[in-house]
Design a protein around this motif. Structure first.
Motif, PDB file in Angstrom:
ATOM      1  N   PRO A  64     -25.893 -62.041 -46.903  1.00  0.00           N
ATOM      2  CA  PRO A  64     -25.236 -60.759 -46.639  1.00  0.00           C
ATOM      3  C   PRO A  64     -23.810 -60.885 -46.124  1.00  0.00           C
ATOM      4  O   PRO A  64     -23.057 -59.903 -46.176  1.00  0.00           O
ATOM      5  N   ASP A  82     -28.013 -56.275 -50.461  1.00  0.00           N
ATOM      6  CA  ASP A  82     -28.910 -55.575 -49.557  1.00  0.00           C
ATOM      7  C   ASP A  82     -28.095 -54.608 -48.716  1.00  0.00           C
ATOM      8  O   ASP A  82     -26.880 -54.502 -48.872  1.00  0.00           O
ATOM      9  N   SER A  93     -28.189 -54.625 -45.278  1.00  0.00           N
ATOM     10  CA  SER A  93     -28.271 -55.141 -43.918  1.00  0.00           C
ATOM     11  C   SER A  93     -27.017 -54.766 -43.132  1.00  0.00           C
ATOM     12  O   SER A  93     -25.968 -54.437 -43.704  1.00  0.00           O
ATOM     13  N   VAL A  94     -27.115 -54.821 -41.815  1.00  0.00           N
ATOM     14  CA  VAL A  94     -25.969 -54.521 -40.965  1.00  0.00           C
ATOM     15  C   VAL A  94     -24.775 -55.423 -41.290  1.00  0.00           C
ATOM     16  O   VAL A  94     -23.657 -54.924 -41.467  1.00  0.00           O
ATOM     17  N   ARG A 120     -23.968 -56.921 -44.078  1.00  0.00           N
ATOM     18  CA  ARG A 120     -23.430 -56.574 -45.390  1.00  0.00           C
ATOM     19  C   ARG A 120     -22.625 -55.273 -45.321  1.00  0.00           C
ATOM     20  O   ARG A 120     -21.529 -55.167 -45.889  1.00  0.00           O
ATOM     21  N   ALA A 164     -31.037 -47.916 -43.309  1.00  0.00           N
ATOM     22  CA  ALA A 164     -29.946 -48.874 -43.143  1.00  0.00           C
ATOM     23  C   ALA A 164     -28.896 -48.340 -42.180  1.00  0.00           C
ATOM     24  O   ALA A 164     -28.407 -49.074 -41.304  1.00  0.00           O
TER      25      ALA A 164
END
Length: 249
Positions: free
Chosen positions: A17, A40, A42-43, A45, A129
């Motif tokens: 990420p 993804d 994710s935080v 990313r 997210a």
């Protein structure tokens, strides 16, 4: 007539990420700004994306799609237009304004079906997210209350001194504009010079949004997202003294 060539996009590895995105300048012209797919939400990313002038936008059933359109729509907080009807609402409605009190309710309201739209791009995975991003101190909400009732609000992502607006909603006339007015007032006081509104709409243009070439947008946000003087991520505090009708801001 020759058949149209299929679109080929860089595919992001969900296991990495923090890997850099493709340069925004390599995004497609049609559809405007489509840059990459996969990865993804994710935080790390998402933070990487917003700091790079990139955001996710996709519908249920699609892979994650990443965008950096040209031109880019932005709003300078001090250029926010408070027209007569909004001025009257700000003066007389008596709404309570809060920051970061009800992020999950705001994003759920933004995801709810609209009168002229059958679906939403704020899927369940997007809500989860951005809620994680909020809990990490990077995503924020503005809420407008009429007594106990949440009647309007907005949410977005802070990247350095850049605020990246994502969506807003209104259950009463001007309620989302009230949220944006208070956000703009705070941004001006905090010396955050730019709100990224991503893509221009007639509504946003009427509020003072303008379009910039992507190259100019990327040049402007570079110092903002890398400003070492910005406080660490955390919950925002609403200051009722920073009223949008203050004539000195």
């Amino acid at each position: 007539m020759s058949p149209r060539s299929p679109i080929t996009l860089p595919w992001l590895d969900p296991d990495h990420p923090e890997a850099p995105f493709p340069p925004p300048e390599t995004a497609l012209d049609e559809p405007n700004g489509l840059l990459a797919a996969g990865g993804d939400l994710s935080v790390p990313r998402l933070i990487n994306a917003y700091r790079s002038g990139i955001f996710p936008w996709f519908e249920a059933g699609q892979p994650i799609l990443w965008w950096s359109p040209d031109p880019r729509a932005v709003l300078e907080p001090r250029a926010f237009r408070i027209r007569r009807s909004l001025r009257k609402t700000l003066r007389n409605a008596g709404y309570e304004i809060t920051f970061d009190r009800a992020f999950e309710r705001v994003i759920a309201a933004c995801a709810a079906p609209r009168a002229r739209s059958a679906g939403t791009w704020i899927t369940q995975s997007m809500q989860e997210a951005y809620t994680a991003l909020h809990r990490s101190g990077h995503a924020h909400s503005v809420e407008v209350w009429d007594g106990p009732r949440l009647i309007g609000g907005l949410y977005g992502v802070a990247a350095g001194r850049l605020f990246c607006g994502e969506s807003m909603f209104s259950h009463e006339r001007d309620a989302s504009k009230v949220a944006l007015a208070w956000l703009a007032r705070h941004m001006a006081a905090w010396e955050w010079p730019l709100i990224d509104t991503q893509m221009a709409t007639e509504h946003l243009l009427s509020l003072g949004t303008v379009e910039l070439a992507r190259s100019d947008f990327l040049r402007l946000i570079g110092p903002l997202v890398n400003d070492p003087a910005v406080p660490p991520p955390g919950q925002w505090q609403h200051d009722p003294a920073l009223h949008p009708l203050d004539p000195h801001w």
